[in-house]
Design a protein around this motif. Structure first.
Motif, PDB file in Angstrom:
ATOM      1  N   MET A   1     -14.622  64.668  52.108  1.00  0.00           N
ATOM      2  CA  MET A   1     -13.527  63.997  52.819  1.00  0.00           C
ATOM      3  C   MET A   1     -12.432  63.591  51.832  1.00  0.00           C
ATOM      4  N   LYS A   2     -11.209  63.753  52.285  1.00  0.00           N
ATOM      5  CA  LYS A   2     -10.092  63.441  51.412  1.00  0.00           C
ATOM      6  C   LYS A   2      -9.972  61.927  51.232  1.00  0.00           C
ATOM      7  N   PRO A   3      -9.828  61.488  49.987  1.00  0.00           N
ATOM      8  CA  PRO A   3      -9.687  60.050  49.763  1.00  0.00           C
ATOM      9  C   PRO A   3      -8.413  59.528  50.418  1.00  0.00           C
ATOM     10  N   GLU A   4      -8.491  58.326  50.931  1.00  0.00           N
ATOM     11  CA  GLU A   4      -7.329  57.709  51.563  1.00  0.00           C
ATOM     12  C   GLU A   4      -6.866  56.485  50.791  1.00  0.00           C
ATOM     13  N   ALA A   5      -5.655  56.084  51.063  1.00  0.00           N
ATOM     14  CA  ALA A   5      -5.110  54.907  50.397  1.00  0.00           C
ATOM     15  C   ALA A   5      -5.991  53.695  50.687  1.00  0.00           C
ATOM     16  N   ALA A   6      -6.272  52.921  49.656  1.00  0.00           N
ATOM     17  CA  ALA A   6      -7.039  51.692  49.854  1.00  0.00           C
ATOM     18  C   ALA A   6      -6.184  50.706  50.633  1.00  0.00           C
ATOM     19  N   PRO A   7      -6.791  49.982  51.594  1.00  0.00           N
ATOM     20  CA  PRO A   7      -6.030  48.963  52.319  1.00  0.00           C
ATOM     21  C   PRO A   7      -5.473  47.918  51.353  1.00  0.00           C
ATOM     22  N   GLU A   8      -4.267  47.466  51.606  1.00  0.00           N
ATOM     23  CA  GLU A   8      -3.715  46.367  50.808  1.00  0.00           C
ATOM     24  C   GLU A   8      -4.615  45.149  51.005  1.00  0.00           C
ATOM     25  N   TRP A   9      -4.774  44.357  49.951  1.00  0.00           N
ATOM     26  CA  TRP A   9      -5.548  43.135  50.140  1.00  0.00           C
ATOM     27  C   TRP A   9      -4.611  42.014  50.564  1.00  0.00           C
ATOM     28  N   ARG A  10      -5.170  41.063  51.302  1.00  0.00           N
ATOM     29  CA  ARG A  10      -4.390  39.906  51.761  1.00  0.00           C
ATOM     30  C   ARG A  10      -5.052  38.633  51.266  1.00  0.00           C
ATOM     31  N   THR A  11      -4.288  37.831  50.587  1.00  0.00           N
ATOM     32  CA  THR A  11      -4.869  36.662  49.932  1.00  0.00           C
ATOM     33  C   THR A  11      -4.058  35.407  50.235  1.00  0.00           C
ATOM     34  N   SER A  12      -4.739  34.259  50.103  1.00  0.00           N
ATOM     35  CA  SER A  12      -4.051  32.985  50.332  1.00  0.00           C
ATOM     36  C   SER A  12      -3.718  32.278  49.022  1.00  0.00           C
ATOM     37  N   ALA A  13      -4.366  32.680  47.944  1.00  0.00           N
ATOM     38  CA  ALA A  13      -4.106  32.053  46.642  1.00  0.00           C
ATOM     39  C   ALA A  13      -4.753  32.898  45.555  1.00  0.00           C
ATOM     40  N   TRP A  14      -4.357  32.658  44.314  1.00  0.00           N
ATOM     41  CA  TRP A  14      -4.925  33.366  43.163  1.00  0.00           C
ATOM     42  C   TRP A  14      -5.292  32.384  42.063  1.00  0.00           C
ATOM     43  N   LEU A  15      -6.336  32.742  41.329  1.00  0.00           N
ATOM     44  CA  LEU A  15      -6.730  31.969  40.147  1.00  0.00           C
ATOM     45  C   LEU A  15      -6.753  32.922  38.961  1.00  0.00           C
ATOM     46  N   ASN A  16      -6.633  32.363  37.782  1.00  0.00           N
ATOM     47  CA  ASN A  16      -6.658  33.165  36.543  1.00  0.00           C
ATOM     48  C   ASN A  16      -5.499  34.149  36.422  1.00  0.00           C
ATOM     49  N   THR A  17      -4.403  33.877  37.083  1.00  0.00           N
ATOM     50  CA  THR A  17      -3.211  34.711  36.953  1.00  0.00           C
ATOM     51  C   THR A  17      -2.006  33.849  37.309  1.00  0.00           C
ATOM     52  N   PRO A  18      -0.903  33.999  36.595  1.00  0.00           N
ATOM     53  CA  PRO A  18       0.253  33.132  36.881  1.00  0.00           C
ATOM     54  C   PRO A  18       0.914  33.459  38.211  1.00  0.00           C
ATOM     55  N   GLU A  19       0.695  34.689  38.702  1.00  0.00           N
ATOM     56  CA  GLU A  19       1.347  35.018  39.970  1.00  0.00           C
ATOM     57  C   GLU A  19       0.444  35.916  40.817  1.00  0.00           C
ATOM     58  N   PRO A  20       0.684  35.939  42.108  1.00  0.00           N
ATOM     59  CA  PRO A  20      -0.128  36.783  42.990  1.00  0.00           C
ATOM     60  C   PRO A  20      -0.041  38.243  42.565  1.00  0.00           C
ATOM     61  N   LEU A  21      -1.100  38.975  42.799  1.00  0.00           N
ATOM     62  CA  LEU A  21      -1.153  40.381  42.396  1.00  0.00           C
ATOM     63  C   LEU A  21      -1.351  41.247  43.629  1.00  0.00           C
ATOM     64  N   SER A  22      -0.530  42.266  43.768  1.00  0.00           N
ATOM     65  CA  SER A  22      -0.723  43.208  44.867  1.00  0.00           C
ATOM     66  C   SER A  22      -1.430  44.450  44.329  1.00  0.00           C
ATOM     67  N   LEU A  23      -1.948  45.235  45.227  1.00  0.00           N
ATOM     68  CA  LEU A  23      -2.617  46.462  44.825  1.00  0.00           C
ATOM     69  C   LEU A  23      -1.647  47.378  44.070  1.00  0.00           C
ATOM     70  N   GLY A  24      -0.393  47.414  44.550  1.00  0.00           N
ATOM     71  CA  GLY A  24       0.593  48.282  43.920  1.00  0.00           C
ATOM     72  C   GLY A  24       0.816  47.970  42.447  1.00  0.00           C
ATOM     73  N   HIS A  25       0.593  46.718  42.098  1.00  0.00           N
ATOM     74  CA  HIS A  25       0.736  46.275  40.727  1.00  0.00           C
ATOM     75  C   HIS A  25      -0.140  47.083  39.774  1.00  0.00           C
ATOM     76  N   MET A 112     -11.731  41.428  53.708  1.00  0.00           N
ATOM     77  CA  MET A 112     -13.124  41.800  53.951  1.00  0.00           C
ATOM     78  C   MET A 112     -13.227  42.652  55.211  1.00  0.00           C
ATOM     79  N   ARG A 113     -12.498  42.250  56.236  1.00  0.00           N
ATOM     80  CA  ARG A 113     -12.547  43.011  57.480  1.00  0.00           C
ATOM     81  C   ARG A 113     -11.802  44.344  57.330  1.00  0.00           C
ATOM     82  N   ALA A 114     -10.682  44.329  56.632  1.00  0.00           N
ATOM     83  CA  ALA A 114      -9.913  45.572  56.468  1.00  0.00           C
ATOM     84  C   ALA A 114     -10.739  46.654  55.760  1.00  0.00           C
ATOM     85  N   TYR A 115     -11.595  46.222  54.852  1.00  0.00           N
ATOM     86  CA  TYR A 115     -12.455  47.179  54.142  1.00  0.00           C
ATOM     87  C   TYR A 115     -13.808  47.357  54.832  1.00  0.00           C
ATOM     88  N   ALA A 116     -14.015  46.620  55.913  1.00  0.00           N
ATOM     89  CA  ALA A 116     -15.298  46.688  56.627  1.00  0.00           C
ATOM     90  C   ALA A 116     -16.475  46.424  55.703  1.00  0.00           C
TER      91      ALA A 116
END
Lengths: 191, 191, 191, 191
Positions: A1-25, A112-116
């Motif tokens: 099966m052809k690999p598909e784009a990973a779902p973007e993650w959705r977060t309410s806060a981040w620790l151990n990083t000065p700014e939120p991180l997106s998958l695209g980063h 968690m739900r987006a990745y099942a």
């Protein structure tokens, strides 16, 4: 099966990083996304130590380790303040996102739900092009995880074996036993 | 540095195989050559169990695990008869060659000297083209060994991640804890 | 030095027991008091599993295992609600008292200070007469802990070795190897 | 059942001791007799390391650890020369007797049969009066072994807990975490 784009993650806060991180980063890097709960015994005993070892062993190669706190039970016991103390005590230094709460009272958070995901710990491998390549719920054998990281790094152009990190200082047969006299061997030029 | 052809191994006998095996026999496959002594504690505790796990986990992919009994001390205590009993008791089923005795009373056997091994255990990775790619004396981290196997398999054309073996049955959070209600998740199509 | 009475513990709440438990309640039994914090890695990896094994292995003998949650850091992260979730997830079933907060803003709770504990985990052995007999901060070797339990039980009159519990089902040499033919041995009457 | 005198052991040779040792030699001391085979995986992984830890932890108390090489299979592979190399490589320093060969071609050696051992490893506890008190085939839990040693030592008059050895340097919560400020605690006088 052809690999598909990973779902973007959705977060309410981040620790151990000065700014939120997106998958695209992380485009251009292999990502090990480690989904855990701070009170999940399997995460504490296996998943988190494994993610920490990956982060350390593959320093310097285009691979990122990202934590995701996917709380789907005991929500009151695992809030951001508790998570912060947990990360401090367990010396987790990679960035950790807090999965966004599910809508309409859904106890399962958004990513968690987006990745099942079926539970915690769940390890997810995303390739350098942002595609979901592997998702493992439970204990993930180090040899297999390593092999898949090696494959994804090779795909990403990290193809020379000699650029992978050196083996750590070996626990050799102690005290000179099982070791030949140093003078008796010439170092073999490895490549 | 450009990888070079791995030295041919020289053996006096073989166990767990009906006929002697040369390096050329494995062309097209990645080879993990595990050099050990049956009375070397590090081999028994780490090296051999690791080689056995590799043999099992990577069954079905073009990778071969080969043992090499490189006795350079206590020769009288580790003869072929003792080795046979050892392999039986430890359930080692991959082929094991006995490294040919060194010439002129050299206690270090031939292949061990050809590879300039420093002692036991030594793990050696040879790529599908027969080139020596990695040699590690002592404990070899599973994640690193896995990554190098993954890289060499990818080079050999084993490039689709989804053809690497499934993760073993996971030791998940026991008894349904840390696991979401099965009905609540739809399986995500992985690739 | 002559053993002295163990200080009474002071608690603000109890879990895994219908009512608060005082030290006097355990007179006649040896007590293993396990002081821990739910976010202390050494407690989670070593101390609590050891206390659980003691509780299970010495069931039926006059020995009680009691937990004490001695929070002296990250107080907000380790409140009663979090502790309750922790005990559930880690399947801790022995009674656990919450050490009473220190007076006047002292971050060290009352019982912890009364025993002059240096941190967590701390294992404390109290004999059947209520006297403090051993206090160990950090990892406590199973053999030593076992020996001290055996000594205290013997003092308490639990002197017949054959009333100590059976060894658990042994992990014998698998599949009949290293095992003599059952027909070849007559059972020796042990005592 | 009333404990009975332990059968005398019968040996053909001894290692790690200048002269043969009889059971009577140890009267007044508790004896842990560890029966093993050098090519028995369970002995190498569990039994021998445990016997070594007991020998080290209980140094200075009236307890002796004695090894017994009870070869009942692969006799040719486990002769005295091989055993000597094995003990050297595994750093076994307690005395080891070689169980005397069985009569009339019996593959099971004399002492093994006298004790009706079922295989290896077998741990045997003999009290200070020379009586057989416990015989365990397979893995013997450290806590249970410790408890039985503690009981037998107490019976032998080694009754003060404070004369049992100190706990080893503790692996405490690293780097000062989970540890109270040293200045904040007064040492509690333990007894």
């Amino acid at each position: 099966m052809k690999p598909e784009a990973a779902p973007e993650w959705r977060t309410s806060a981040w620790l151990n990083t000065p700014e939120p991180l997106s998958l695209g980063h992380f485009r251009g890097r292999v990502v090990l996304l480690h989904a855990f709960q701070m009170l999940c015994p399997g995460c504490v005993a296996h998943g988190i130590p494994q993610a920490q070892r990956v982060a350390k062993l593959f320093e310097g190669v285009p691979l990122a380790v990202v934590g995701l706190h996917t709380v789907f039970e005991h929500h009151a016991a695992m809030g951001p303040e508790s998570l912060r103390a947990f990360l401090y005590e367990y010396r987790v230094t990679f960035p950790v996102g807090i999965d966004a709460p599910g809508p309409d009272g859904d106890p399962i958070p958004c990513t968690m739900r987006a990745y099942a995901m079926q539970g915690t710990p769940t390890a997810i491998l995303i390739d350098a092009q942002g595609r979901l390549r592997r998702q493992v719920f439970g204990v993930y054998d180090d040899l297999l995880l390593g092999a898949e990281i090696g494959t994804l790094l090779a795909e990403a152009g990290q193809q020379r074996l000699d650029t992978t990190p050196e083996a750590p200082t070996a626990e050799r047969c102690a005290d000179g036993r099982c070791e030949v006299d140093a003078a008796a061997v010439e170092r073999h030029p490895l490549s």
